[in-house]
Design a protein around this motif. Structure first.
Motif, mmCIF file in Angstrom:
data_model
loop_
_atom_site.group_PDB
_atom_site.id
_atom_site.type_symbol
_atom_site.label_atom_id
_atom_site.label_comp_id
_atom_site.label_asym_id
_atom_site.label_seq_id
_atom_site.Cartn_x
_atom_site.Cartn_y
_atom_site.Cartn_z
ATOM 1 N N ASP A 22 0.855 -1.185 0.000
ATOM 2 C CA ASP A 22 0.000 0.000 0.000
ATOM 3 C C ASP A 22 0.896 1.241 0.000
ATOM 4 O OD1 ASP A 22 -1.623 2.174 0.626
ATOM 5 O OD2 ASP A 22 -2.910 0.992 1.942
ATOM 6 N N THR A 24 0.276 4.305 0.508
ATOM 7 C CA THR A 24 0.007 5.280 1.571
ATOM 8 C C THR A 24 0.799 4.950 2.830
ATOM 9 O OG1 THR A 24 -1.959 4.109 2.375
ATOM 10 C CG2 THR A 24 -2.302 5.798 0.683
ATOM 11 N N ARG A 71 -12.568 1.051 8.090
ATOM 12 C CA ARG A 71 -11.479 0.445 7.331
ATOM 13 C C ARG A 71 -10.289 0.402 8.278
ATOM 14 N NH1 ARG A 71 -9.359 3.113 3.395
ATOM 15 N NH2 ARG A 71 -8.740 1.272 2.267
ATOM 16 N N ARG A 73 -6.390 -1.002 9.537
ATOM 17 C CA ARG A 73 -5.051 -1.502 9.234
ATOM 18 C C ARG A 73 -4.468 -2.053 10.533
ATOM 19 N NH1 ARG A 73 -2.542 -0.485 5.022
ATOM 20 N NH2 ARG A 73 -3.435 1.568 4.652
ATOM 21 N N ASP A 121 -7.257 3.134 12.105
ATOM 22 C CA ASP A 121 -7.946 3.501 10.887
ATOM 23 C C ASP A 121 -6.976 3.331 9.717
ATOM 24 O OD1 ASP A 121 -8.668 5.720 8.743
ATOM 25 O OD2 ASP A 121 -10.501 5.298 9.879
ATOM 26 N N ALA A 122 -7.449 2.768 8.623
ATOM 27 C CA ALA A 122 -6.582 2.493 7.469
ATOM 28 C C ALA A 122 -5.932 3.754 6.921
ATOM 29 C CB ALA A 122 -7.371 1.785 6.378
ATOM 30 N N ASP A 123 -6.563 4.892 7.133
ATOM 31 C CA ASP A 123 -6.027 6.158 6.633
ATOM 32 C C ASP A 123 -5.372 6.985 7.734
ATOM 33 O OD1 ASP A 123 -7.010 5.604 4.017
ATOM 34 O OD2 ASP A 123 -9.008 6.240 4.651
ATOM 35 N N ASP A 125 -2.997 9.049 9.992
ATOM 36 C CA ASP A 125 -1.874 9.907 9.614
ATOM 37 C C ASP A 125 -0.609 9.482 10.354
ATOM 38 O OD1 ASP A 125 -2.258 10.809 12.202
ATOM 39 O OD2 ASP A 125 -2.861 12.833 11.624
#
Length: 153
Positions: A22, A24, A71, A73, A121-123, A125
């Motif tokens: 990934d 990101t 989502r 991670r 959270d997958a996103d 920071d």
């Protein structure tokens, strides 16, 4: 340095997921200045220096899990490699007790390994990811030291 058997067990524990890393995650780790390798599963593998000349292995998974609108991670770090596929009652209870006091994450059993897993959270920071990596790193290393006195991971 790190046990080959343990690495093989961890790779199979992660399951058959796409081997595409990934990007990101790479961007966040690069911004944090964390050195990493991408393993054959597309996960980000890092080794951190911890107290008293110890190191700790940590993985940031590329795979993202969904639960409803969430989502997620996962960040994984091994803390114990049992001599058999079964944990003793003493070890299992110690892991459960430790999970109770953990601020982030908890212990899971993957074959004969006890892995500390933090879910974010997958996103997430950089600072959130850094906190999750730090929690996994230190919690797993402290358990490894307490249970074995060794520095296998």
């Amino acid at each position: 340095m790190k046990t080959t058997l343990a690495l093989l067990l961890m790779a199979s524990a992660f399951g058959a997921h796409a081997a595409t890393p990934d990007p990101t995650v790479a961007k966040a780790l690069d911004a944090l200045g964390y050195p990493y390798e991408v393993d054959e599963d597309g996960d980000y593998k890092m080794v951190f220096d911890v107290d008293n000349d110890r190191t700790q292995l940590v993985f940031v998974r590329s795979a993202v899990e969904d639960y409803g609108s969430h989502r997620i991670r996962e960040i994984w770090s091994p803390g114990y490699n049992a001599p058999t596929a079964e944990f003793s009652a003493e070890i299992a209870n110690r892991l459960l007790e430790d999970a109770q006091s953990a601020k982030l994450g908890g212990w899971v059993k993957q074959q004969q390994l006890a892995m500390f897993v933090v879910k974010v959270d997958a996103d997430a920071d950089g600072p959130v990811l850094a906190d999750a990596i730090d929690a996994a790193t230190h919690t797993a290393d402290e358990m490894e030291r307490a249970l074995t006195g060794q520095d296998e991971y």
